[in-house]
Design a protein around this motif. Structure first.
Motif, PDB file in Angstrom:
ATOM      1  N   LEU A  47      45.353   6.321  60.095  1.00 30.11           N
ATOM      2  CA  LEU A  47      45.611   7.349  61.085  1.00 30.11           C
ATOM      3  C   LEU A  47      46.441   8.460  60.461  1.00 30.11           C
ATOM      4  O   LEU A  47      47.455   8.187  59.826  1.00 30.11           O
ATOM      5  CB  LEU A  47      46.390   6.781  62.274  1.00 30.11           C
ATOM      6  N   ALA A  48      46.007   9.699  60.637  1.00 38.32           N
ATOM      7  CA  ALA A  48      46.829  10.849  60.276  1.00 38.32           C
ATOM      8  C   ALA A  48      47.615  11.184  61.530  1.00 38.32           C
ATOM      9  O   ALA A  48      47.033  11.490  62.573  1.00 38.32           O
ATOM     10  CB  ALA A  48      45.967  12.024  59.841  1.00 38.32           C
ATOM     11  N   VAL A  49      48.941  11.048  61.460  1.00 39.03           N
ATOM     12  CA  VAL A  49      49.792  11.263  62.628  1.00 39.03           C
ATOM     13  C   VAL A  49      50.750  12.419  62.375  1.00 39.03           C
ATOM     14  O   VAL A  49      51.152  12.675  61.241  1.00 39.03           O
ATOM     15  CB  VAL A  49      50.585   9.995  63.012  1.00 39.03           C
ATOM     16  N   GLU A  50      51.093  13.099  63.464  1.00 29.78           N
ATOM     17  CA  GLU A  50      52.040  14.206  63.383  1.00 29.78           C
ATOM     18  C   GLU A  50      53.445  13.641  63.297  1.00 29.78           C
ATOM     19  O   GLU A  50      53.792  12.705  64.020  1.00 29.78           O
ATOM     20  CB  GLU A  50      51.901  15.104  64.599  1.00 29.78           C
ATOM     21  N   THR A  51      54.249  14.187  62.423  1.00 31.44           N
ATOM     22  CA  THR A  51      55.643  13.782  62.302  1.00 31.44           C
ATOM     23  C   THR A  51      56.512  14.886  62.869  1.00 31.44           C
ATOM     24  O   THR A  51      56.139  16.056  62.860  1.00 31.44           O
ATOM     25  CB  THR A  51      56.037  13.521  60.839  1.00 31.44           C
ATOM     26  N   SER A  52      57.662  14.506  63.370  1.00 31.51           N
ATOM     27  CA  SER A  52      58.578  15.461  63.982  1.00 31.51           C
ATOM     28  C   SER A  52      59.992  14.992  63.720  1.00 31.51           C
ATOM     29  O   SER A  52      60.257  13.789  63.716  1.00 31.51           O
ATOM     30  CB  SER A  52      58.310  15.542  65.485  1.00 31.51           C
ATOM     31  N   PRO A  53      60.942  15.923  63.561  1.00 33.11           N
ATOM     32  CA  PRO A  53      62.331  15.505  63.379  1.00 33.11           C
ATOM     33  C   PRO A  53      62.963  15.019  64.677  1.00 33.11           C
ATOM     34  O   PRO A  53      64.057  14.505  64.674  1.00 33.11           O
ATOM     35  CB  PRO A  53      63.021  16.773  62.884  1.00 33.11           C
ATOM     36  N   PHE A  54      62.269  15.175  65.792  1.00 32.34           N
ATOM     37  CA  PHE A  54      62.796  14.775  67.098  1.00 32.34           C
ATOM     38  C   PHE A  54      62.009  13.597  67.630  1.00 32.34           C
ATOM     39  O   PHE A  54      60.809  13.504  67.425  1.00 32.34           O
ATOM     40  CB  PHE A  54      62.716  15.937  68.088  1.00 32.34           C
ATOM     41  N   ALA A  55      62.664  12.717  68.343  1.00 32.00           N
ATOM     42  CA  ALA A  55      61.993  11.581  68.963  1.00 32.00           C
ATOM     43  C   ALA A  55      61.190  12.073  70.159  1.00 32.00           C
ATOM     44  O   ALA A  55      61.619  12.974  70.863  1.00 32.00           O
ATOM     45  CB  ALA A  55      63.021  10.554  69.407  1.00 32.00           C
ATOM     46  N   PRO A  56      60.014  11.502  70.416  1.00 27.92           N
ATOM     47  CA  PRO A  56      59.250  11.913  71.600  1.00 27.92           C
ATOM     48  C   PRO A  56      59.956  11.468  72.868  1.00 27.92           C
ATOM     49  O   PRO A  56      60.781  10.560  72.844  1.00 27.92           O
ATOM     50  CB  PRO A  56      57.917  11.187  71.432  1.00 27.92           C
ATOM     51  N   SER A  57      59.632  12.137  73.972  1.00 29.75           N
ATOM     52  CA  SER A  57      60.252  11.750  75.238  1.00 29.75           C
ATOM     53  C   SER A  57      59.697  10.407  75.696  1.00 29.75           C
ATOM     54  O   SER A  57      58.587  10.031  75.346  1.00 29.75           O
ATOM     55  CB  SER A  57      59.997  12.812  76.292  1.00 29.75           C
TER      56      SER A  57
END
Length: 71
Positions: A47-57
């Motif tokens: 899976l190609a997943v999006e990374t973010s410096p913030f945790a999802p809600s």
């Protein structure tokens, strides 16, 4: 359980293995978005997943504090 936005899936049985997923993630990163490749063992897919410096809600809509923030 960790949640991530799945950008695209790639079959693990591909003759090139994870390369197509890695190449896709690299193209996403070139456009300024974070992306990484993870293995979904249950689905036998990369899976190609999006990374973010913030945790999802969470499901109730409460946002997790930003990294380094004091609650």
């Amino acid at each position: 359980m960790t949640h991530a936005l799945v950008l695209k899936t790639f079959p693990a049985g591909s003759p090139r293995g994870s390369w197509p997923a890695e190449e896709f993630a690299a193209r996403v990163r070139e456009h300024g978005r974070g992306a990484e490749v993870v293995m979904d063992l249950a689905a036998d897919a990369f899976l190609a997943v999006e990374t973010s410096p913030f945790a999802p809600s969470d499901t109730s809509g409460h946002e997790a504090p930003a990294l380094g923030a004091v609650a």
